[in-house]
Design a protein around this motif. Structure first.
Motif, mmCIF file in Angstrom:
data_model
loop_
_atom_site.group_PDB
_atom_site.id
_atom_site.type_symbol
_atom_site.label_atom_id
_atom_site.label_comp_id
_atom_site.label_asym_id
_atom_site.label_seq_id
_atom_site.Cartn_x
_atom_site.Cartn_y
_atom_site.Cartn_z
ATOM 1 N N ARG A 90 60.838 27.781 25.324
ATOM 2 C CA ARG A 90 61.757 26.651 25.152
ATOM 3 C C ARG A 90 63.155 27.075 24.679
ATOM 4 O O ARG A 90 64.049 26.253 24.553
ATOM 5 C CB ARG A 90 61.175 25.647 24.157
ATOM 6 N N ALA A 91 63.335 28.397 24.408
ATOM 7 C CA ALA A 91 64.640 28.867 23.929
ATOM 8 C C ALA A 91 65.714 28.652 24.994
ATOM 9 O O ALA A 91 65.516 28.944 26.177
ATOM 10 C CB ALA A 91 64.558 30.346 23.553
ATOM 11 N N ASN A 92 66.908 28.101 24.584
ATOM 12 C CA ASN A 92 68.059 27.851 25.466
ATOM 13 C C ASN A 92 67.718 26.950 26.649
ATOM 14 O O ASN A 92 68.282 27.080 27.737
ATOM 15 C CB ASN A 92 68.649 29.171 25.979
ATOM 16 N N ARG A 93 66.738 26.089 26.455
ATOM 17 C CA ARG A 93 66.353 25.146 27.512
ATOM 18 C C ARG A 93 66.425 23.727 26.967
ATOM 19 O O ARG A 93 66.609 23.492 25.771
ATOM 20 C CB ARG A 93 64.956 25.451 28.022
ATOM 21 N N VAL A 94 66.246 22.779 27.852
ATOM 22 C CA VAL A 94 66.283 21.366 27.495
ATOM 23 C C VAL A 94 64.862 20.832 27.448
ATOM 24 O O VAL A 94 64.107 21.025 28.405
ATOM 25 C CB VAL A 94 67.125 20.571 28.512
ATOM 26 N N LEU A 95 64.478 20.195 26.351
ATOM 27 C CA LEU A 95 63.144 19.611 26.231
ATOM 28 C C LEU A 95 63.087 18.314 27.029
ATOM 29 O O LEU A 95 63.943 17.457 26.919
ATOM 30 C CB LEU A 95 62.813 19.343 24.765
ATOM 31 N N GLY A 96 62.024 18.197 27.853
ATOM 32 C CA GLY A 96 61.865 16.998 28.662
ATOM 33 C C GLY A 96 60.404 16.765 28.990
ATOM 34 O O GLY A 96 59.511 17.326 28.355
ATOM 35 N N PHE A 97 60.169 15.942 29.991
ATOM 36 C CA PHE A 97 58.805 15.595 30.384
ATOM 37 C C PHE A 97 58.662 15.773 31.893
ATOM 38 O O PHE A 97 59.564 15.414 32.665
ATOM 39 C CB PHE A 97 58.481 14.151 29.986
ATOM 40 N N ASP A 98 57.523 16.333 32.282
ATOM 41 C CA ASP A 98 57.310 16.557 33.704
ATOM 42 C C ASP A 98 56.823 15.274 34.377
ATOM 43 O O ASP A 98 56.804 14.194 33.769
ATOM 44 C CB ASP A 98 56.325 17.714 33.912
ATOM 45 N N SER A 99 56.378 15.394 35.651
ATOM 46 C CA SER A 99 55.987 14.207 36.421
ATOM 47 C C SER A 99 54.761 13.506 35.839
ATOM 48 O O SER A 99 54.505 12.340 36.127
ATOM 49 C CB SER A 99 55.716 14.600 37.871
ATOM 50 N N LEU A 100 53.961 14.206 35.022
ATOM 51 C CA LEU A 100 52.792 13.601 34.390
ATOM 52 C C LEU A 100 53.085 13.088 32.986
ATOM 53 O O LEU A 100 52.182 12.571 32.312
ATOM 54 C CB LEU A 100 51.644 14.616 34.342
#
Length: 780
Positions: A141-151
């Motif tokens: 998760r480093a240098n990334r954006v936290l989100g939610f996948d299609s599920l």
């Protein structure tokens, strides 16, 4: 305790809005001991300054502050126990009810706190099937954006992978990078905003990126110190500032330049919240030391909240192209020698049609106390386009510090020195600690109106315009609203000749065959001598006028004027009906000596020309009925007299040999009521002359006998109508004696012969009395 504590179903937290007076705050939940109570004011834990009452009580208690929290603050009371077990039951030991109850009560209380904590957490709906909401590993998760996948499971995306969709009909999915890139932030490029770091390179990088991508730029909260001048190119659509730029760079530069120069057109730009301060106060010498430079804006909107400490606070500049059709909202413009400079840089540039809203132009009393300062200046570079027009100011305030009473430096709200400004309008102007002038005009500025709403003294100080020696037009009008707003719409009529032809009469005092006009003086374009004072220049009557049936023909060598006392009033408005008429003005000092070229008179819509000796008058350079661009604007002429003038002759002369005059009127501000000078001790403007003689003792008159007496009556001439009347101190004169009068003297000047004749059949003793004489010039 008398009764064991009971833990009810009560939330272990309560909130209050303090009113600044309340010191006691109730909590409805139980606590076991004082240490279980957590007190917060505006979100921060308060470690002291209060006492807790009611520990161990089932119904709760209260928190008593030593000093009431300030009004508007939020007070939160929360039970916060230490989660630990301090008791232990021994095998085969005695199980005491109170000890067991205490343990169970603490467990219930702890579970209530846990439920209260989790109630404000982000969590899945209990009705959903279990989903993976565990965070990805640290490296994943480093240098990334936290989100939610299609599920709906939690995952980490790169900015290019994740997509977002606005929850509205018709919305499309976009990447996170695209969404986040809508607005650029200066902090994206490393700007700190701590007031210590040099944020100049980061700010310039952000500005370059905004121009390169066509994106809007945000400079967030904080103080952004820079040691280099900054430029936001015109390709950027605009910028919002929530913080301030603190300029600590070299002098002689613009701290912040917005828009491109040269021939670029920066259209439809939006700049909001601009704030620029100089780290050290400018010496007010170098005019290249500018806070904010706005170049070539068109149809743009600019909000400037603060500019402080520069030689020129703000400059709006046309550079090989116009600065026009824009709106500027102005805030604090402080400690600048020139607050706002409206400027043209080249002959191909212009600066027109701008609206300015608000603005507090001020200086502290300690800022450069020996140097002049101005709120708004209209200027241009040598050879640049000088005609700034249609600038509207709404509600500006000026507090420029004139340094003493009277002031020792010029502290003037408006300075017009471009040379040919047109239509500068200022409404609702507020002035404090300024010079007694709202504006200074140095050239041919025209059609300018300054409405003064407040000058700090409840008087008319500041309701004048300072015209310098280089000014060629009296193109400004000041409307003071102090306690007299209703009067401003009603200018005062000073003198009126509604029908000049009907005012003509035979007047031969100054020349044989002369023509005079009631209440008016006759001027000569070539008086002999020449004269040196008002009596010499204002003739009672002269020749060469043509008396038509309803008009008067005026040659170029003649003029008609009203003579006024201008000791207080220096501005008049002249209105004339006729054709080919040229406005003329003569000025005289307190001793009635004529004023020469060093004391110019000005007109509002045309230049004045000094006629020189022997006429010693200022006259317009065009006729009142001549057209300018097809419009009769020359008929609108304000006459502004020099400060040295105490008397003035204001009127018209023939502009051509065929000039005709029908009517002439003179107006002034309703503040004044200047006297019109004619008659009395003056020789001009009157048809009727009177005198009296109390020394005549009429002898006894036999039937048909008469007695004569010669009386001096200055101004009487052959052909005047003369009348005589006689009155005794008491009693009645016998009706048998009549008194005849005729102009006498060897040359028929200044002498009247009165004859008393007995027309009765008996002798009459008249004796002493007073003789009254009247002579009237005949109309022609």
């Amino acid at each position: 305790m008398a009764e064991h504590i009971r833990i009810g179903d009560v939330a272990p937290r309560v909130h209050y809005a303090a009113d600044g007076a309340q010191t006691v705050f109730i909590f409805p939940f139980p606590i076991f001991q004082v240490a279980d109570m957590e007190v917060r004011v505006d979100g921060r834990v308060a470690a002291s300054g209060y006492a807790v009452r009611g520990a161990g009580a089932s119904e709760g208690g209260s928190v008593v502050f030593a000093k009431a929290p300030h009004a508007g603050s939020m007070v939160a009371l929360r039970r916060r126990m230490v989660i630990a077990r301090n008791s232990d039951f021994q095998p085969n030991g005695l199980l005491r009810a109170n000890t067991l109850n205490d343990d169970l009560d603490r467990q219930v209380a702890a579970m209530q706190e846990f439920r209260d904590d989790t109630g404000s957490m982000l969590r899945a709906n209990p009705g959903e099937a279990p989903t993976g909401l565990v965070l990805p590993d640290r490296m994943a998760r480093a240098n990334r954006v936290l989100g939610f996948d299609s599920l709906g499971n939690a995952t980490a995306f790169t900015r290019e992978e994740g997509v977002l969709r606005v929850p509205q009909v018709g919305a499309i999915a976009r990447t996170v990078a695209d969404k986040m890139g809508e607005v650029l932030s200066a902090r994206d490029f490393g700007a700190m905003g701590d007031g210590i770091s040099d944020d100049g390179p980061a700010l310039q990088a952000a500005m370059n990126a905004a121009a390169g991508t066509g994106k809007y730029l945000l400079i967030g909260e904080g103080s952004f110190r820079t040691t280099m001048p900054l430029l936001l190119p015109g390709a950027a659509p605009g910028m919002t500032m929530r913080g301030v730029i603190l300029y600590a760079g070299p002098g002689g530069h613009a701290a912040l330049t917005l828009g491109d120069g040269a021939g670029a057109r920066n259209a439809a730009e939006l700049y909001k919240g601009l704030r620029v301060q100089r780290a050290t106060l400018s010496d007010w010498v170098d005019e290249a030391d500018i806070g904010i430079l706005l170049r070539n804006l068109d149809a743009s909107n600019v909000e400037i909240r603060q500019v402080e400490g520069f030689t020129i606070g703000i400059r709006t500049q046309g550079v090989e192209r116009g600065f026009e059709d824009s709106t500027l909202q102005l805030g604090r413009i402080v400690d600048n020698r020139i607050g706002l400079d409206i400027h043209c840089e080249t002959a191909a540039a212009w600066n027109n049609s701008i609206r300015y809203i608000g603005g507090h132009f001020a200086n502290s009393s300690a800022t450069h106390p020996t140097k002049d300062r101005f709120g708004v200046r209209f200027s241009c570079a040598p050879g640049a386009y000088p005609r700034h027009n249609a600038h509207l100011f709404i509600g500006p305030g000026f507090e420029l510090q004139r340094q003493g009473t009277p002031g020792t430096v010029a502290a003037i709200p408006f300075l017009l020195e471009a040379g040919d400004e047109r239509g500068i309008i200022a409404r609702g102007v507020r002035m404090e600690q300024c010079s007694p002038f709202v504006a200074r005009h140095t050239g041919g500025a025209n059609d300018c109106v300054y409405e003064i709403s407040y000058v700090g003294t409840y008087a008319f100080t500041g309701t004048a315009i300072d015209y310098t020696a280089s000014a060629t037009r009296a193109g400004g009008t000041v409307v003071p609203l102090h306690q007299a707003a209703a009067a401003q719409g009603a200018p005062r009529l000073v003198a009126a000749a509604e029908n000049v032809r009907q005012r003509a009469f035979r007047q031969t005092i100054d020349t044989s065959g002369g023509i005079g006009f009631e209440q008016m003086a006759v001027l000569s374009g070539n008086p002999a001598g020449p004269p040196g004072n008002l009596t010499g220049f204002a003739f009672a009557g002269l020749t060469l006028f043509t008396l038509n049936a309803d008009t008067v023909g005026i040659p170029t060598s003649r003029g008609l004027a009203f003579v006024v006392d201008c000791s207080e009033c220096k501005e008049f408005f002249i209105a004339a009906e006729g054709s080919e008429l040229r406005p003329v003005v003569m000025q005289f000092d307190a001793k009635e000596n004529v004023l020469a070229e060093a004391s110019p008179a000005l007109l509002s819509n045309m230049n004045t020309v000094w006629a020189g000796s022997p006429s010693f008058c200022w006259e317009g350079n065009a006729n009142l009925d001549s057209l300018v661009g097809g419009l009769a604007i020359n008929k609108l002429q304000r006459v502004t007299l020099h400060a040295n003038a105490r008397f003035a002759a204001i009127g018209v002369r023939g502009g051509t040999a065929g000039a005709v005059l029908k009517a002439l009127r003179l107006y002034c501000s309703p503040m004044y009521a200047p006297a019109v000078i004619y008659g009395g001790s003056r020789k001009w403007g009157v048809r009727e002359y009177t005198t009296s003689d109390a020394g005549w003792v009429v002898p006894a008159l036999a039937p048909g006998a008469s007695a004569t007496r010669d009386v001096t009556l200055p101004g009487v001439r052959q052909g005047d109508f003369v009348q005589a009347a006689f009155a005794k101190p008491s009693g009645f004169q016998n009706g048998g004696v009549v008194f005849h009068a005729s102009v006498g003297g060897t040359d028929g000047a200044d002498q009247v012969r009165v004859t008393a004749q007995n027309i009765s059949g008996g002798s009459i003793a008249v004796d002493a009395g007073t003789l009254f004489l009247r002579a009237t010039k005949p109309r022609i």
